[in-house]
Design a protein around this motif. Sequence first.
Motif, PDB file in Angstrom:
ATOM      1  N   LEU A   1       0.831  -1.215   0.000  1.00  0.00           N
ATOM      2  CA  LEU A   1       0.000   0.000   0.000  1.00  0.00           C
ATOM      3  C   LEU A   1       0.866   1.267   0.000  1.00  0.00           C
ATOM      4  O   LEU A   1       0.506   2.295  -0.567  1.00  0.00           O
ATOM      5  CB  LEU A   1      -0.931  -0.005   1.217  1.00  0.00           C
ATOM      6  CG  LEU A   1      -1.830   1.205   1.385  1.00  0.00           C
ATOM      7  CD1 LEU A   1      -2.869   1.265   0.271  1.00  0.00           C
ATOM      8  CD2 LEU A   1      -2.526   1.214   2.728  1.00  0.00           C
ATOM      9  N   MET A   2       2.037   1.143   0.620  1.00  0.00           N
ATOM     10  CA  MET A   2       2.955   2.283   0.713  1.00  0.00           C
ATOM     11  C   MET A   2       3.284   2.861  -0.666  1.00  0.00           C
ATOM     12  O   MET A   2       3.552   4.050  -0.798  1.00  0.00           O
ATOM     13  CB  MET A   2       4.245   1.792   1.368  1.00  0.00           C
ATOM     14  CG  MET A   2       4.877   2.745   2.323  1.00  0.00           C
ATOM     15  SD  MET A   2       5.876   1.812   3.462  1.00  0.00           S
ATOM     16  CE  MET A   2       7.477   2.003   2.875  1.00  0.00           C
ATOM     17  N   VAL A   3       3.255   1.997  -1.682  1.00  0.00           N
ATOM     18  CA  VAL A   3       3.582   2.441  -3.042  1.00  0.00           C
ATOM     19  C   VAL A   3       2.620   3.563  -3.465  1.00  0.00           C
ATOM     20  O   VAL A   3       3.029   4.566  -4.050  1.00  0.00           O
ATOM     21  CB  VAL A   3       3.487   1.255  -4.034  1.00  0.00           C
ATOM     22  CG1 VAL A   3       3.615   1.710  -5.465  1.00  0.00           C
ATOM     23  CG2 VAL A   3       4.559   0.222  -3.717  1.00  0.00           C
ATOM     24  N   VAL A   4       1.359   3.393  -3.128  1.00  0.00           N
ATOM     25  CA  VAL A   4       0.359   4.416  -3.469  1.00  0.00           C
ATOM     26  C   VAL A   4       0.567   5.653  -2.611  1.00  0.00           C
ATOM     27  O   VAL A   4       0.634   6.782  -3.098  1.00  0.00           O
ATOM     28  CB  VAL A   4      -1.071   3.859  -3.260  1.00  0.00           C
ATOM     29  CG1 VAL A   4      -2.106   4.958  -3.367  1.00  0.00           C
ATOM     30  CG2 VAL A   4      -1.365   2.772  -4.275  1.00  0.00           C
ATOM     31  N   LYS A   5       0.682   5.410  -1.309  1.00  0.00           N
ATOM     32  CA  LYS A   5       0.788   6.544  -0.384  1.00  0.00           C
ATOM     33  C   LYS A   5       1.993   7.438  -0.693  1.00  0.00           C
ATOM     34  O   LYS A   5       1.940   8.645  -0.512  1.00  0.00           O
ATOM     35  CB  LYS A   5       0.874   6.037   1.051  1.00  0.00           C
ATOM     36  CG  LYS A   5      -0.390   5.342   1.506  1.00  0.00           C
ATOM     37  CD  LYS A   5      -0.717   5.641   2.937  1.00  0.00           C
ATOM     38  CE  LYS A   5      -2.013   4.951   3.332  1.00  0.00           C
ATOM     39  NZ  LYS A   5      -2.642   5.570   4.494  1.00  0.00           N
ATOM     40  N   TYR A   6       3.099   6.818  -1.137  1.00  0.00           N
ATOM     41  CA  TYR A   6       4.310   7.592  -1.393  1.00  0.00           C
ATOM     42  C   TYR A   6       4.332   8.213  -2.790  1.00  0.00           C
ATOM     43  O   TYR A   6       5.126   9.107  -3.050  1.00  0.00           O
ATOM     44  CB  TYR A   6       5.554   6.725  -1.172  1.00  0.00           C
ATOM     45  CG  TYR A   6       5.927   6.606   0.284  1.00  0.00           C
ATOM     46  CD1 TYR A   6       5.089   5.948   1.177  1.00  0.00           C
ATOM     47  CD2 TYR A   6       7.079   7.173   0.786  1.00  0.00           C
ATOM     48  CE1 TYR A   6       5.406   5.848   2.514  1.00  0.00           C
ATOM     49  CE2 TYR A   6       7.410   7.077   2.127  1.00  0.00           C
ATOM     50  CZ  TYR A   6       6.559   6.408   2.991  1.00  0.00           C
ATOM     51  OH  TYR A   6       6.879   6.313   4.320  1.00  0.00           O
ATOM     52  N   SER A   7       3.482   7.722  -3.692  1.00  0.00           N
ATOM     53  CA  SER A   7       3.440   8.310  -5.030  1.00  0.00           C
ATOM     54  C   SER A   7       2.454   9.481  -5.088  1.00  0.00           C
ATOM     55  O   SER A   7       2.586  10.375  -5.921  1.00  0.00           O
ATOM     56  CB  SER A   7       3.018   7.267  -6.066  1.00  0.00           C
ATOM     57  OG  SER A   7       3.916   6.199  -6.064  1.00  0.00           O
ATOM     58  N   LEU A   8       1.457   9.437  -4.202  1.00  0.00           N
ATOM     59  CA  LEU A   8       0.385  10.426  -4.287  1.00  0.00           C
ATOM     60  C   LEU A   8       0.796  11.888  -4.065  1.00  0.00           C
ATOM     61  O   LEU A   8       0.232  12.770  -4.714  1.00  0.00           O
ATOM     62  CB  LEU A   8      -0.756  10.055  -3.339  1.00  0.00           C
ATOM     63  CG  LEU A   8      -1.761   9.079  -3.959  1.00  0.00           C
ATOM     64  CD1 LEU A   8      -2.857   8.734  -2.966  1.00  0.00           C
ATOM     65  CD2 LEU A   8      -2.401   9.672  -5.206  1.00  0.00           C
ATOM     66  N   PRO A   9       1.738  12.177  -3.164  1.00  0.00           N
ATOM     67  CA  PRO A   9       2.100  13.597  -3.013  1.00  0.00           C
ATOM     68  C   PRO A   9       2.506  14.252  -4.337  1.00  0.00           C
ATOM     69  O   PRO A   9       2.117  15.388  -4.625  1.00  0.00           O
ATOM     70  CB  PRO A   9       3.268  13.567  -2.016  1.00  0.00           C
ATOM     71  CG  PRO A   9       3.009  12.347  -1.200  1.00  0.00           C
ATOM     72  CD  PRO A   9       2.418  11.345  -2.147  1.00  0.00           C
TER      73      PRO A   9
ATOM     74  N   PHE B   1       5.861   8.130 -10.008  1.00  0.00           N
ATOM     75  CA  PHE B   1       5.907   6.810  -9.371  1.00  0.00           C
ATOM     76  C   PHE B   1       7.322   6.519  -8.864  1.00  0.00           C
ATOM     77  O   PHE B   1       7.512   6.036  -7.751  1.00  0.00           O
ATOM     78  CB  PHE B   1       5.459   5.738 -10.366  1.00  0.00           C
ATOM     79  CG  PHE B   1       5.394   4.361  -9.773  1.00  0.00           C
ATOM     80  CD1 PHE B   1       4.256   3.936  -9.110  1.00  0.00           C
ATOM     81  CD2 PHE B   1       6.468   3.482  -9.876  1.00  0.00           C
ATOM     82  CE1 PHE B   1       4.193   2.659  -8.547  1.00  0.00           C
ATOM     83  CE2 PHE B   1       6.407   2.205  -9.321  1.00  0.00           C
ATOM     84  CZ  PHE B   1       5.265   1.800  -8.663  1.00  0.00           C
ATOM     85  N   VAL B   2       8.306   6.832  -9.680  1.00  0.00           N
ATOM     86  CA  VAL B   2       9.702   6.576  -9.284  1.00  0.00           C
ATOM     87  C   VAL B   2      10.077   7.442  -8.077  1.00  0.00           C
ATOM     88  O   VAL B   2      10.751   6.980  -7.155  1.00  0.00           O
ATOM     89  CB  VAL B   2      10.662   6.806 -10.477  1.00  0.00           C
ATOM     90  CG1 VAL B   2      12.123   6.782 -10.026  1.00  0.00           C
ATOM     91  CG2 VAL B   2      10.436   5.736 -11.541  1.00  0.00           C
ATOM     92  N   ASN B   3       9.589   8.680  -8.056  1.00  0.00           N
ATOM     93  CA  ASN B   3       9.838   9.527  -6.886  1.00  0.00           C
ATOM     94  C   ASN B   3       9.239   8.903  -5.625  1.00  0.00           C
ATOM     95  O   ASN B   3       9.839   8.944  -4.544  1.00  0.00           O
ATOM     96  CB  ASN B   3       9.219  10.924  -7.084  1.00  0.00           C
ATOM     97  CG  ASN B   3      10.029  11.759  -8.054  1.00  0.00           C
ATOM     98  OD1 ASN B   3      11.171  11.417  -8.377  1.00  0.00           O
ATOM     99  ND2 ASN B   3       9.450  12.842  -8.550  1.00  0.00           N
ATOM    100  N   GLY B   4       8.037   8.334  -5.779  1.00  0.00           N
ATOM    101  CA  GLY B   4       7.400   7.651  -4.647  1.00  0.00           C
ATOM    102  C   GLY B   4       8.237   6.470  -4.184  1.00  0.00           C
ATOM    103  O   GLY B   4       8.445   6.270  -2.989  1.00  0.00           O
TER     104      GLY B   4
ATOM    105  N   PHE C   1      14.186   5.670   0.753  1.00  0.00           N
ATOM    106  CA  PHE C   1      14.797   6.581   1.727  1.00  0.00           C
ATOM    107  C   PHE C   1      14.378   6.171   3.134  1.00  0.00           C
ATOM    108  O   PHE C   1      15.178   6.148   4.057  1.00  0.00           O
ATOM    109  CB  PHE C   1      14.364   8.021   1.424  1.00  0.00           C
ATOM    110  CG  PHE C   1      15.011   9.038   2.315  1.00  0.00           C
ATOM    111  CD1 PHE C   1      16.346   9.363   2.147  1.00  0.00           C
ATOM    112  CD2 PHE C   1      14.290   9.655   3.324  1.00  0.00           C
ATOM    113  CE1 PHE C   1      16.954  10.291   2.983  1.00  0.00           C
ATOM    114  CE2 PHE C   1      14.883  10.586   4.149  1.00  0.00           C
ATOM    115  CZ  PHE C   1      16.221  10.907   3.983  1.00  0.00           C
ATOM    116  N   GLU C   2      13.083   5.836   3.260  1.00  0.00           N
ATOM    117  CA  GLU C   2      12.589   5.456   4.578  1.00  0.00           C
ATOM    118  C   GLU C   2      13.179   4.121   5.042  1.00  0.00           C
ATOM    119  O   GLU C   2      13.389   3.909   6.226  1.00  0.00           O
ATOM    120  CB  GLU C   2      11.060   5.366   4.552  1.00  0.00           C
ATOM    121  CG  GLU C   2      10.513   5.124   5.936  1.00  0.00           C
ATOM    122  CD  GLU C   2       9.031   5.371   6.041  1.00  0.00           C
ATOM    123  OE1 GLU C   2       8.607   6.501   5.762  1.00  0.00           O
ATOM    124  OE2 GLU C   2       8.315   4.428   6.395  1.00  0.00           O
ATOM    125  N   MET C   3      13.429   3.235   4.084  1.00  0.00           N
ATOM    126  CA  MET C   3      13.904   1.900   4.454  1.00  0.00           C
ATOM    127  C   MET C   3      15.420   1.766   4.400  1.00  0.00           C
ATOM    128  O   MET C   3      15.941   0.681   4.656  1.00  0.00           O
ATOM    129  CB  MET C   3      13.298   0.868   3.487  1.00  0.00           C
ATOM    130  CG  MET C   3      11.802   0.750   3.589  1.00  0.00           C
ATOM    131  SD  MET C   3      11.160  -0.326   2.303  1.00  0.00           S
ATOM    132  CE  MET C   3      11.794  -1.887   2.817  1.00  0.00           C
TER     133      MET C   3
END
Lengths: 180, 208
Positions: free
Chosen positions: A22-30, B63-66, B72-74
Amino acid sequence: MFVQNSGRIGNIQDVYKAQGLLMVVKYSLPDVMGFILSKRGPVQGEKDLRDIGKTIAERILMVWEPKSTDPVEVLNEIKKKFFSGKKVRGEVLERFGKAPSKILIHEKDCPVCPEKKGEELKVSQLHYCSAIAGFTEALLNHLVSTRQTLYSKATCKTVASVGSGDKECQMLIELKYGGD
Amino acid sequence: MVQKNLSFLRKLLGKLGKHYYWSKSRKMNLWMLSSMAYAVTKKYEEIYEGDTGFAVDTFTTHFVNGARSIMFEMQDRIRLLYSKSLKDLEFLAQTALFVILGPDWNKFLSEPTFIPAEKTKEGIPQFRITIPVCALCTGLRPGIDFNTAKLRRHTYGELLAAALASLLQAVQDYVGNDYNLEIKETKCILLGDSQGEAIVYFYPKEKK
């Protein structure tokens, strides 16, 4: 061949049965939010997010339909099936006869909004998780057209969003009955 | 101190760690994830007035930025799996794919393979990623859902491979290997190939 008789690539069930982080979505959304805001502004941006939700609903309906037609139960089915998330709480604000006509959904475990403080989008005009309202509205109106629902039309609007600085996410669902 | 090669113990820790991480992390349905990516890309296409190529390239960047933010977090945990050896990137890439897609990751991507410079036509080290089932392209109607003739730098299903390339670049920078990584999607299911394929090229950085 990888293009099926339907003209679609592959087998959707292969993807539908799988999971992702799920983190993939949460981190791409900003980045997505920032882009939509910068290109469209907050008013059109919110409409765009609702459109995105509607498009997602069309694709989900290709492989899945909720068992219930009750809006709160539908949302909880979605949470369980697609996000393994906690249940939402529905607060009936108004009724049409005995049936609920206005329901406020309280969401404390939004699958879209950021979990950490400091990542919020500081634009109060745009609700971060508006896509969920577009998604839910499309899904409920699909049920209206395909099943015998008590309500004849559903309208959904995100009224509070953790990602926009609110304490919890809230969505207002308005249901029309008959031709009222 | 950066290791030359990954030790048996570190690989074992990596194997255990990925299972633990997956079991504890919050998951979502992959068809939902795929649908989100499609819906956002279609909206970008509308914003770019029908320019599918710009839409796909922009969403790939986002997506790549995400994915970078996740790395970075891990990073404190995954640094354990960094080494100077390019061959070890296979293990790291498999671990990363497991973390993102769980134990079924290799239904969607074959095991990434490192190809040393001497075994390539170009004389450049490469990393090959094949995609037998593309979670993004599945369900799409070629030519209807996307006008593939308008694609530019990236193809639609390249997201995950591009994110992986970004991880590999971050590792190379961290361990002090002087490479600039470039990804090229060489096969694409949406464009009619039987499976997707992306190749990451390890170009030596030019010395100043």
